[in-house]
Design an enzyme around this catalytic site. Structure first.
Site, PDB file in Angstrom:
ATOM      1  N   GLY A 139       8.609   9.537  -4.158  1.00 19.60           N
ATOM      2  CA  GLY A 139       8.119   8.622  -5.182  1.00 19.60           C
ATOM      3  C   GLY A 139       6.649   8.309  -4.976  1.00 19.60           C
ATOM      4  O   GLY A 139       6.191   8.202  -3.837  1.00 19.60           O
ATOM      5  N   ASP A 167       9.133  -7.997 -10.981  1.00 18.03           N
ATOM      6  CA  ASP A 167       8.717  -6.682 -11.476  1.00 18.03           C
ATOM      7  C   ASP A 167       9.954  -5.880 -11.857  1.00 18.03           C
ATOM      8  O   ASP A 167      10.088  -4.705 -11.504  1.00 18.03           O
ATOM      9  CB  ASP A 167       7.900  -5.949 -10.405  1.00 18.03           C
ATOM     10  CG  ASP A 167       7.147  -4.735 -10.968  1.00 18.03           C
ATOM     11  OD1 ASP A 167       6.995  -4.658 -12.205  1.00 18.03           O
ATOM     12  OD2 ASP A 167       6.741  -3.875 -10.179  1.00 18.03           O
TER      13      ASP A 167
END
Length: 500
Positions: free
Chosen positions: A79, A193
């Site tokens: 990622g 988030d």
């Protein structure tokens, strides 16, 4: 830089500590005595597991660093974001995820501190629906976090592949997300988030929250602080909180954005239009003009539509008030759908005598209170625990009345603000513990409730009475238990968020 020779490539594997010299030499020997090419050596080394494709690319480029972070050997990149990269890594035969702050931020004190705070905060979070952080390495040259490796994919990838998820699967994942958020909230931590890419779906289908980086910036010490936008990741939260006039880090913001994810899973599109335009994202109409989910998922059950509307209510006072309440509400809807349709009135609400009552609607009246339930019957344990958790209480379960009394050490702070003793199965043991709790010097001021069957006349007659004592008859209605708790807890100071 020129590509390495076949021999040079093999030597670099050994010099970098990626594989044992004898293993590398044995693998080279398997190629035979003919002329070796770089491609043939690379293929052999990868086939034998001495190097990964990432390591191969770095060796060919001539990279000198990035093969290890501490004792963790980097295997693959899994990622990459603006702020950090995440690698799959190994140590002593175990697999981990290593999150590494990008080089350009390592000289920025604010970004460095945010990164390390995320790690330190993550060390406190241990929950099946949150990716665990095991270690924080605060090396200024190479800071990184050692995390649980989750085999699977992000929720965004799952939705992109399947377009729309079944309602039951969407509710299951949302319930697990809410469970993780509820645990974090009990420690005074919000996420801030929430989006599909920050939810991992493990290979066994479990949702796990990741990336609490912005939670590290929250400031609960200043209740009047206005929501700000320190970077692009915070804009959506700040826009919602400014538009609704609540303080920065309002816990109901995580509730709203969980609803956005649930909407996206079922509809195949997000409730909030996705854009990189900063001004468009700050426009409050984006939160007020959300299309009905039935436009995209016409077969969505009405009770699920109502649930999403309550989770994504623009007015924070009308929104579901906490992650714990949201978790309980999602579970209730899941149970109703599993049992089949219920009769509803003209407004789409369940009729009286249906599968749930108006009193089952979650609230946050118990936030800041810990309740201990002394009960041996699992069914009653679960029923009371779920009802109280949906109202914000933290519930401790103990089966043995004497063990419950022993938990209240005169030299330590009490573990609960109220104790509920249930005599339905425990009988006189519950009564004796209840009366002792009411008379002992170190517990006599702590509220308690005794639950007794109406037929237990002797227990009812011998139970101690008092302003901080309540006797409630079984079978029990939710409203009666709520009113009893409110009465005995009157004047008891709520515990600060994150301390219970």
């Amino acid at each position: 830089m020129d590509k390495p020779t076949p021999e040079g490539f093999a030597r670099r594997i050994v010099d970098l500590g990626l594989a044992d010299r004898r293993e590398v030499e044995h693998s080279l020997g398997e190629l035979g005595g003919g002329e070796m090419t770089l491609d043939s050596v690379i293929e052999q080394m990868q086939r034998r597991g001495h190097v990964t494709t990432l390591q191969t690319e770095k060796i060919v480029r001539g990279d000198r660093a990035g093969y290890f972070y501490g004792d963790y050997k980097v295997l693959y990149l899994i990622g990459a974001g603006t702020f950090a990269r995440v690698y799959r890594a190994s140590k002593d035969g175990e697999v981990f995820a290593i999150k590494v702050l990008r080089k350009r931020f390592r000289d920025e004190p604010k970004e460095m501190e945010q990164f390390l705070r995320e790690g330190r905060m993550g060390l406190r979070l241990r929950h099946p629906n949150i990716v665990s952080i095991y270690d924080v390495i605060a090396d200024t040259r190479n800071p990184f976090l050692v995390m649980e490796f989750v085999e699977g994919q992000t929720l965004r990838e799952l939705v992109r592949i399947r377009k729309q998820l079944p309602v039951d699967l969407s509710l299951k994942l949302a319930h697990e997300i809410a469970s993780g958020l509820s645990h974090a909230a009990s420690l005074g931590i919000s996420h801030r988030d929430l989006k599909l890419s920050n939810v991992l779906i493990s290979s066994d289908g479990r949702a796990k929250l990741v990336d609490f980086g912005l939670a590290a910036l929250t400031d609960r010490k200043n209740p009047d602080q206005i929501a700000d936008c320190p970077n692009a990741r915070a804009i959506d939260y700040a826009a919602l909180e400014r538009g609704t006039g609540v303080r920065k880090d309002d816990p109901r913001s995580d509730v709203f954005f969980t609803g956005n994810m649930l909407y996206h899973m079922i509809a195949g599109v997000p409730a909030l239009t996705e854009t990189r335009d900063r001004l468009a994202r700050l426009n409050v109409s984006r939160f007020q003009e959300i299309k009905s989910i039935t436009e995209f998922a016409p077969d969505c059950p009405g009770i699920v539509t109502q649930l999403i509307n309550k989770i994504m209510e623009y007015n924070p006072q009308k929104r579901i008030q906490s992650a714990a309440a949201m978790q309980a509400e999602i579970k209730r809807v899941m149970d109703i759908l599993e049992k089949g349709p219920v009769a509803t009135n003209s407004e789409g609400q369940p009729e009286v005598g249906g599968q749930y009552e108006d009193d089952d609607v979650p609230t946050d009246e118990g936030i800041g209170y810990v309740v201990m339930l002394v009960e041996s019957k699992a069914a009653l344990q679960n029923a009371i625990r779920e009802r109280l958790k949906s109202r914000g209480y933290r519930v401790l379960i103990i089966q043995d009345p004497n063990r419950a009394l022993a938990r209240f050490d005169p030299m330590e702070d009490p573990p609960a603000d109220c104790v509920i003793f249930s005599a339905a199965e425990l009988g006189s043991l519950a009564l004796e513990a209840y009366n002792k709790f009411a008379s002992d010097e170190h517990t006599c001021e702590i509220p308690s409730i005794l639950l007794a069957d109406r037929r237990q006349a002797k227990i009812i007659s011998e139970a101690r009475r008092g302003p901080r004592r309540q006797l409630l008859a079984l079978p029990l209605k939710v409203r009666e238990l709520r009113m009893g708790l409110v009465k005995v807890l009157a004047g008891t100071e709520r515990r600060p968020l994150g301390t219970y």
